[in-house]
Every structure is written in structure tokens, then in C-alpha cells.
Design an enzyme around this catalytic site. Structure first.
Site: not given
Ligand code: DOR
Ligand code: ZN
Length: 410
Positions: A220, A293, A297
Site C-alpha cells: 500500500h 487492502d 470493519h
Molecule cells: O487500514 C488498514 N487496515 N491498514 C492496515 O495496515 C491493516 C488493515 C486492517 O487490518 O484493518
Molecule cells: Zn493490509
């Protein structure tokens, strides 16, 4: 047939009257597929995805993530190890592979941890993890802060021919920051993360790759300085490759607007200068790969104060239209887009994809004019945390086929 817009394989696809042929061997597809005015590409590969299982199944499961991947045109994804337990053992590696096969959508290739428990202290058993099916090593989500640990990990990675995927973040420089350091952070009264917290680690890891000869892949990429450092390293013949994500070439820190937590991720969205540098890096080959990426959540983890919100956004179902936008904008060709979303990840990870030689078909049929609105209801991902909600986008995988089996059809 001649109405097919094109069959794109930077390696060796040819098309002939509705059959896909390569190396003069026909691919037998059980059913007739109408690809009039469509693009037929090798199956897309997303080399940076968080599937959340085991441990965080309320955000995403291997099945829901791999279903979302198929919908986005991906036949394979690489699963980052920051699960619970962490993927630092062959048991977790095998669990991920088996779950993805069971689900039957995109295939999940596990990426194992560099350090035990992602604690940055001791190395995992890389040979055993490779034997179990891990395709690369990364502590993604966290940096490997110790240069000595990174050096030793690279020495083993070199011997095992496994890429080290580096999450570049110098924690004393990024400490306390929740968005890009700059005028937007100042206006919002938020603590900033400077570009140098990323680029200083890019430069360190390039130095360690030069020393050890290990294949290094920078995850990233978000900054101007990182792009410049990687370009220079490649000129010097150092074994470095790099990826960026669609949000870094589409958005800037302005997307944070009034504390929009769907614009919060690590690394953070940067400035227009950085975005332009990333576009240049994509165009000139400095950035080899577009990976999402994908970081699901739950609403409860995003619908909180900006400072407290979780880092990350989902990306599997928006990457292709955002990539196709760059083609329409004249940044690079459709062939280069497919290289960055399929052939290059396959080469970097030594996966049997991209080139479909002597294998059953992994392919994606893309309708580049397909218009759709990004709405939570139409996303297969279990979590809906996307800054692109409500956007009208163009271009979609209307059919995704893995190992000759249709895993998605729009
Ligand atoms: O924004 C992010 N979310 N960056 C990361 O490096 C990890 C990832 C996550 O696992 O939620
Ligand atoms: Zn990541």
C-alpha cells in the site's frame, strides 16, 4: 467472435470464434458465454486482503470475503495474517486454504506472519509455513520495527524464495496520528501522520533487500517519496516490487471531510501531489500492482469518534471500476491494468495464474461500460465500510470463472 472487444493477456491469450485459445490449445468452457462487447481477461488476483477469519468473523468470513472477491472479478486473493490467532503456524495456513476451497468462490492464498504473533520479536517457521501453502510473509497492519529482525527474515525469505511484504510505518513518527499530517488535520484538530513515517521504512527495507538479495514487496504505497525511492531502487537492480490501492489513486486527505471515518486507514489518504506521484508510478511501472487492502470493519467500529475508529476500508467490489477509470482517463492502457491486477501479482507470488497455460480456465469477463451505484445492499462483503458508498461507477466483472467453474455471474 469478432464482437468481443478484446482478449487481454499480456502473456499469451488468443481468441478465435468464441473459444479461448492459448498456445494453440483450446480452453473448453462447458457452456456458451456471450462475450459480445466484453473484455475477456485472465482471472484477477488481489494480493492484499484481510479475510478476518479465524477470529473476527463478525467483520468478514473466508466465505463472504471470497464471495465478494468473485463479484469483484477476482479468482484469487491473498489473505493477510492479522487474524486471531495470527497466521503464524501451518495449522492456520491450512485452515484458510481449506475454508476457501470449501466456500468455492475465489481461492485464498495465505500470507504468513514474519514475526510470531505479529509481536516483532521472533521469527516464525517459514519453511513449514511455505510447505503448508503460505505464498509470502508479512506483518501487515504493523511494521517490522527491528531492522535486525527484518534482515534475518529476509535472509530466510531469500533461501525459500518467498517475497517479504512490508507494511512500511515508522512507529515513533506515526505515533498518535490518525490521518495525513497537513492542512486538513490542522483544520480538524487531528494528529497527523507524516509521509516520512512511510518512506523512511521503504528506504530501510530497500537497503536490507540490497544487502540480502531477498524479494521485497512494498504494501500500500501512499506517498510521493516512497514512489521516488522505489523507482530509484529498481533502476539500481534491487529486487523490489510495489503495490498501491485504489483509494490512494482516487482520493486525497480531503475525503476525510468532516471526520468521515470511511476515509480513515493506514497508511492515510495523502495529498494531491502524492496522488499524482502514484499515478505516475503506476504509468511508468514503478508500482507493479493494484491491490485493495480490503479491510472490513463492523459499523460499531467505524461509527465512533474519528480518533477511535478502526483503520481500513473494503475494496474488493470497487477496485475494478476504479482501475478502469484510470484507463478511461488515459493514465495507462487496459493491458497495463490487467497486468497490475493479475499477471504481476501472479509473477511476484509465483502463482499459477495470470498466464492460463496448461490449466483449466481462470478468467474474468468484464463489461467496461456497465454502470452501477455502490450501495451496501449490493455488496457481498459482510462489512460495508467504503468511502465510495453512493458513487456511480463504470465497469464490472459480469462473469468470474475459477478452474473452469463459474463463481460469479452478474
Ligand atoms: O487500514 C488498514 N487496515 N491498514 C492496515 O495496515 C491493516 C488493515 C486492517 O487490518 O484493518
Ligand atoms: Zn493490509
Amino acid at each position: 467472435g469478432e464482437n468481443i472487444l478484446g482478449i487481454i493477456d499480456p502473456n499469451q491469450y488468443h481468441e478465435d470464434a468464441g473459444c479461448v485459445i492459448f498456445n494453440d490449445k483450446k480452453l473448453h468452457i462447458d457452456q456458451w458465454i456471450d462475450a459480445t462487447n466484453k473484455l475477456v481477461a485472465p482471472g484477477l488476483i488481489d494480493m492484499h486482503v484481510h479475510l478476518r477469519e479465524p477470529g473476527y468473523e463478525y467483520k468478514e468470513t473466508i466465505a463472504t470475503g471470497c464471495r465478494a472477491a468473485a463479484s469483484g472479478g477476482f479468482t484469487a486473493v491473498c489473505a493477510m495474517p492479522n487474524t486471531k490467532p495470527v497466521n503464524d503456524t501451518s495449522q492456520v495456513t491450512e485452515f484458510i486454504i481449506n475454508k476457501s476451497i470449501e466456500a468455492g468462490f475465489a481461492y485464498a492464498y495465505p500470507i504468513a506472519a514474519i514475526s510470531v504473533g505479529l509481536q516483532g520479536q521472533s521469527m516464525c517457521e517459514y519453511a513449514e509455513l511455505k510447505q503448508a501453502g503460505a505464498v509470502a510473509l508479512s506483518d501487515d497492519g504493523k511494521p517490522v520495527s527491528s531492522p535486525q529482525l527484518m534482515r534475518r527474515a529476509m535472509e530466510y525469505a531469500k533461501i525459500l524464495d518467498m517475497p517479504i511484504i512490508s507494511h512500511c510505518e515508522e512507529l515513533t513518527l506515526s505515533s498518535g496520528g490518525v490521518m495525513n499530517e497537513g492542512k486538513v488535520a490542522t483544520r480538524l484538530g487531528l494528529l497527523g501522520i507524516p509521509n516520512v513515517s512511510e518512506s523512511i521504512m521503504v528506504i530501510r527495507d530497500i537497503a536490507l533487500s540490497e544487502l540480502t538479495g531477498a524479494p521485497l514487496h512494498i504494501a500500500h504505497v501512499s506517498t510521493y517519496e516512497s514512489v521516488r525511492a522505489i523507482r530509484e531502487a529498481k533502476k539500481n537492480g534491487i529486487r523490489v516490487t510495489a503495490e498501491t490501492a485504489p483509494h490512494y489513486f482516487t482520493l486525497t486527505e480531503e475525503a476525510v471531510g468532516k471526520y468521515n471515518t470511511h476515509a480513515k486507514m493506514s497508511p492515510p489518504l495523502r495529498t494531491e501531489k502524492d496522488r499524482q506521484a502514484i499515478l505516475e508510478g503506476l504509468a511508468d511501472g514503478t508500482i507493479d500492482v493494484i491491490a485493495t487492502d480490503h479491510a472490513p470493519h463492523a459499523t460499531t467500529e467505524k461509527n465512533v469518534e474519528f480518533d477511535k475508529a478502526a483503520n481500513g476500508i473494503i475494496g474488493l467490489e470497487t477496485a475494478l471500476p476504479l482501475g478502469l477509470k484510470l484507463v478511461r482517463d488515459g493514465i495507462f492502457s487496459i493491458e497495463m491494468l490487467i497486468e497490475k491486477m493479475s499477471t504481476n501479482p501472479a509473477k511476484i507470488l509465483r502463482l499459477p495464474y495470470g498466464m492460463c497455460k496448461n490449466r483449466s480456465a481462470d478468467l474474468t469477463i468484464i463489461d467496461p461500460s456497465y454502470l452501477f451505484q455502490v450501495t451496501p445492499e449490493t455488496l457481498y462483503s459482510k462489512s460495508k465500510n467504503t468511502p465510495f458508498e453512493g458513487w456511480n461507477v463504470q465497469g464490472k466483472a459480469i462473469l468470474t470463472m475459477r478452474s473452469g467453474k463459474i463463481i460469479h455471474q452478474a
